[in-house]
Write an enzyme that holds these catalytic residues in place. Structure first.
Site, PDB file in Angstrom:
ATOM      1  N   LYS A 112      -8.702 -15.940 -35.760  1.00 45.29           N
ATOM      2  CA  LYS A 112      -8.397 -14.848 -34.869  1.00 45.29           C
ATOM      3  C   LYS A 112      -7.957 -13.579 -35.534  1.00 45.29           C
ATOM      4  O   LYS A 112      -8.380 -12.460 -34.979  1.00 45.29           O
ATOM      5  CB  LYS A 112      -6.928 -15.080 -34.015  1.00 45.29           C
ATOM      6  CG  LYS A 112      -7.045 -16.376 -33.195  1.00 45.29           C
ATOM      7  CD  LYS A 112      -7.925 -16.408 -31.869  1.00 45.29           C
ATOM      8  CE  LYS A 112      -7.808 -17.420 -30.908  1.00 45.29           C
ATOM      9  NZ  LYS A 112      -7.783 -18.868 -31.495  1.00 45.29           N
TER      10      LYS A 112
HETATM   11  C1  PLP Z   1      -8.123 -20.087 -30.555  1.00 50.56           C
HETATM   12  C2  PLP Z   1      -8.509 -21.210 -31.620  1.00 50.56           C
HETATM   13  C3  PLP Z   1      -9.335 -22.044 -31.448  1.00 50.56           C
HETATM   14  C4  PLP Z   1     -10.236 -21.988 -30.156  1.00 50.56           C
HETATM   15  O1  PLP Z   1     -11.385 -21.003 -30.289  1.00 50.56           O
HETATM   16  P1  PLP Z   1     -11.972 -20.272 -29.104  1.00 50.56           P
HETATM   17  O2  PLP Z   1     -12.612 -19.242 -29.459  1.00 50.56           O
HETATM   18  O3  PLP Z   1     -10.853 -20.036 -27.909  1.00 50.56           O
HETATM   19  O4  PLP Z   1     -12.940 -21.424 -28.523  1.00 50.56           O
HETATM   20  C5  PLP Z   1      -9.584 -23.162 -32.216  1.00 50.56           C
HETATM   21  N1  PLP Z   1      -8.639 -23.430 -33.217  1.00 50.56           N
HETATM   22  C6  PLP Z   1      -7.522 -22.604 -33.635  1.00 50.56           C
HETATM   23  C7  PLP Z   1      -6.770 -22.699 -34.914  1.00 50.56           C
HETATM   24  C8  PLP Z   1      -7.540 -21.436 -32.757  1.00 50.56           C
HETATM   25  O5  PLP Z   1      -6.502 -20.671 -32.956  1.00 50.56           O
END
Ligand code: PLP
Length: 463
Positions: A112
């Site tokens: 993120k």
């Molecule tokens: C947010 C997240 C996901 C999922 O990603 P999306 O874009 O919501 O599909 C998977 N793994 C981790 C560690 C995350 O923080």
């Protein structure tokens, strides 16, 4: 470049407005009106270039007039300067033809950060220019919230309110949200699960009077600017493995479908992304939708990969919009059905269109733990549980002769309990955040109640 809503009614916006707005006013999500295609030579020229340079080349056309070239490249440099690895998104081989794309070298140890750090820079630059203030409100299953707080802490023109399910986030995730001392940071622990948090945030955006009153801005993965930032590492990974001359598949641990949807944009830009495999835990609404053509929402069952514990996968709407030939009215009807009947059937034509791009698979809790254990034994790598779900599904989906890149979405130290359960080892935090467990926490408990939340936000805003 302009942006249109997946429900076809909200006003058409430029990049800056689409970024500041998040959710469109008709409840839809913004998508670019057209995706620019890169030529083979352009793609070939990106191989081995610094991450920031690729980021500039890939994102430039989408940003349009919002920033000039010098400003935009400065924002990119600033966004990634705090990462703990010079490659930003290094590739690591873990099997013949099998690779991990490490996306956890940012300040909060999850992918993120790639989008949120850049959004923070872009928000600040745009707000400074206009003298405006914003209230950022987001829902998180853990990683979005910590990344958003890290990106916006201390910014003068922004208050950031993050709703998270009060018992379902890991201690590291929680501490990353509750320990920043800046007064513009507000961590809210909601009595409910992630879908409740997300629903209340959507309600706030759909309350147009409130939205205007507090100048609401969304940074959840529905924000187009986040999707855009995530396109970049598909391009660096694919070109490292031989694109444009060779096809590359990706397996993506999936919750809200934002990360994997970014892969579909790289594909539409001309990068030879073969198949995009959505990997889920037992909360497999997306995997079932792709495989069976039926989106049927169930109850969220907690798992060891909590960032994927969701049953309403917001960005899937963007994939549906494309699969339905950009028919906003058809998408609106499906989303109305989801609200009234908890699900919908995907048309035959749209199923076909989805299956040309996406595959899917799920991993059970036992498979996830076994995969962490096995990968440790075979390669020495410790995996976070989300990445383990991805690697488990990737093995079943790999094609002969096509490299398979699994996105390593978080650092194992962000989910130490699951890693320890699987391997007996507790992964240490990187040294730059080693004191996280000692810092004092600051959090507000809130009920799952829209008007109470709105009242709190009105009274806490520093503007
Ligand atoms: C947010 C997240 C996901 C999922 O990603 P999306 O874009 O919501 O599909 C998977 N793994 C981790 C560690 C995350 O923080």
């Amino acid at each position: 470049m302009t942006y249109i809503s997946t429900r076809g009614i909200a006003p058409i916006l430029g990049f800056e407005e689409a970024m500041m707005t998040g959710l469109a006013r008709d409840g839809g999500l913004y998508v670019p009106d057209a995706v620019p295609v890169m030529g083979r030579d352009e793609i070939a020229a990106l191989a081995g270039r610094p991450y920031e340079e690729v980021a500039f080349r890939v994102m430039r056309p989408f940003v349009g007039e919002a920033f000039d070239d010098a400003t935009f490249s400065g924002l990119i440099e600033a966004a990634y300067s705090g990462f703990g690895h010079p490659a930003r998104a290094p590739l690591k081989q873990v099997a013949p033809g099998g690779f991990l794309l490490e996306l956890f070298h940012g300040p909060t140890l999850a992918f993120k950060d790639f989008a949120m750090q850049l959004i923070g820079q872009m928000f600040e630059a745009a707000l400074k220019r206009s003298g405006r203030r914003l209230t950022v409100v987001g829902a998180t299953s853990g990683d979005t919230g910590s990344a958003a707080i890290e990106a916006f802490r201390g910014m003068e023109a922004v208050d950031v309110f993050i709703l998270y399910p009060h018992v379902r986030v890991s201690e590291v995730q929680r501490r990353q949200m509750t320990t920043p001392v800046e007064s513009n940071v507000h961590a809210l622990a909601l009595h409910g699960d992630f879908d409740d948090c997300q629903a209340r945030v959507k309600d706030m955006f759909n309350d147009l009077a409130f939205r205007d009153e507090v100048a609401l801005a969304g940074v959840n993965s529905i924000n187009w600017a986040r999707v855009l930032a995530q396109v970049v590492y598909y391009v660096t990974a694919a070109t490292s493995l031989g694109a444009p001359h060779r096809e590359v598949d990706f397996c993506v641990p999936t919750g809200n479908f934002g990360d994997i949807f970014a892969g579909s944009i790289a594909r539409r830009m001309g990068v030879p992304v073969g198949r995009l495999i959505a990997a889920t835990n037992h909360n497999d609404v997306v995997a079932r939708a792709i495989r069976d053509g039926e989106y049927r929402k169930g109850r969220v069952e907690p798992s060891r990969s909590p960032s994927m514990d969701i049953q309403v996968s917001s960005n899937f709407e963007r994939a549906l919009f494309e699969a339905y030939g950009r028919d906003g009215a058809a998408v609106k009807q499906l989303m109305d059905e989801l609200k009234s009947a908890d699900g919908f059937a995907i048309s035959q034509g749209a199923r076909q269109a989805l299956s040309e791009v996406y595959g899917a698979g799920r991993a059970s809790e036992a498979e996830t733990l076994a995969r962490i254990r096995r990968t440790r034994a075979e390669t020495g790598e410790l995996l976070c549980p989300h990445t383990a779900v991805g690697l488990e599904v990737a093995e079943g989906a790999a094609r002969e002769g096509v490299p398979m890149v699994t996105l390593a979405t978080a650092h194992p130290a962000k989910f130490p309990d699951a890693v320890e359960e699987a391997t007996g080892e507790r992964p240490p935090l990187p040294s730059r955040m080693a004191d996280l467990y000692e810092r004092p926490e600051r959090v507000t408990r809130v009920d799952n109640d829209l008007s109470a939340l709105q009242h709190l936000i009105r009274s806490r805003r520093t503007s």
